[in-house]
Design a protein around this motif. Structure first.
Motif, short mmCIF file in Angstrom:
data_model
loop_
_atom_site.label_atom_id
_atom_site.label_comp_id
_atom_site.label_asym_id
_atom_site.label_seq_id
_atom_site.Cartn_x
_atom_site.Cartn_y
_atom_site.Cartn_z
N UNK A 14 33.87 12.86 -31.89
CA UNK A 14 34.20 11.44 -31.97
C UNK A 14 34.65 10.88 -30.63
N UNK A 15 35.46 11.66 -29.92
CA UNK A 15 35.92 11.23 -28.60
C UNK A 15 34.75 11.14 -27.62
N UNK A 16 33.90 12.18 -27.59
CA UNK A 16 32.74 12.17 -26.70
C UNK A 16 31.81 11.01 -27.00
N UNK A 25 37.98 2.78 -28.39
CA UNK A 25 38.47 3.94 -29.13
C UNK A 25 39.56 3.53 -30.11
N UNK A 26 39.51 4.12 -31.27
CA UNK A 26 40.54 3.90 -32.27
C UNK A 26 41.56 5.01 -32.17
N UNK A 27 42.20 5.26 -33.26
CA UNK A 27 43.20 6.31 -33.30
C UNK A 27 42.60 7.67 -33.55
N UNK A 28 43.46 8.63 -33.69
CA UNK A 28 43.06 10.02 -33.91
C UNK A 28 42.22 10.17 -35.18
N UNK A 29 42.67 9.55 -36.27
CA UNK A 29 41.94 9.67 -37.53
C UNK A 29 40.56 9.04 -37.47
N UNK A 30 40.43 7.94 -36.75
CA UNK A 30 39.11 7.30 -36.65
C UNK A 30 38.15 8.17 -35.85
N UNK A 31 38.65 8.84 -34.82
CA UNK A 31 37.79 9.74 -34.05
C UNK A 31 37.34 10.93 -34.89
N UNK A 64 27.30 17.47 -34.02
CA UNK A 64 28.24 16.41 -34.42
C UNK A 64 28.27 15.29 -33.40
N UNK A 65 28.18 15.60 -32.12
CA UNK A 65 28.22 14.57 -31.09
C UNK A 65 26.98 13.69 -31.14
N UNK A 66 25.81 14.30 -31.29
CA UNK A 66 24.58 13.52 -31.38
C UNK A 66 24.62 12.63 -32.62
N UNK A 67 25.05 13.17 -33.73
CA UNK A 67 25.18 12.37 -34.95
C UNK A 67 26.19 11.26 -34.81
N UNK A 68 27.32 11.53 -34.15
CA UNK A 68 28.35 10.52 -33.95
C UNK A 68 27.87 9.41 -33.03
#
Length: 81
Positions: A14-16, A25-31, A64-68
């Motif tokens: 989510x961060x990447x 960027x949102x918070x930790x839970x959103x990432x 996960x990064x590609x999907x995100x």
């Protein structure tokens, strides 16, 4: 992998993805949520295309990064419409 590993992968993915797509960027839970949704989306995408990633932390992170990234791009298109 265990649930804890998927949460860590989701957080990193989510961060990447937010950095690559330059999404605010949102918070930790959103990432974590973006990363986990991305993992599902990336897994479906790779499965449908017949592509297989390494069954490891790195393979899960790439998937996960590609999907995100795809998820965030779709979300941006919906918000602009």
């Amino acid at each position: 992998m265990g649930v804890f590993a998927w949460i860590i992968i989701g957080l990193i993915a989510g961060w990447l993805a937010s950095k690559i797509t330059e999404t605010p960027s949102g918070g930790l839970l959103s990432k974590v949520a973006v990363g986990l949704i991305g993992a599902v989306l990336g897994g479906l995408l790779f499965d449908r295309s017949g592509t297989q990633m390494m069954p490891s932390f790195l393979g899960g992170l790439v998937t996960a990064t590609i999907g995100a990234i795809l998820f965030l791009l779709i979300l941006q298109l919906i918000r602009r419409a």
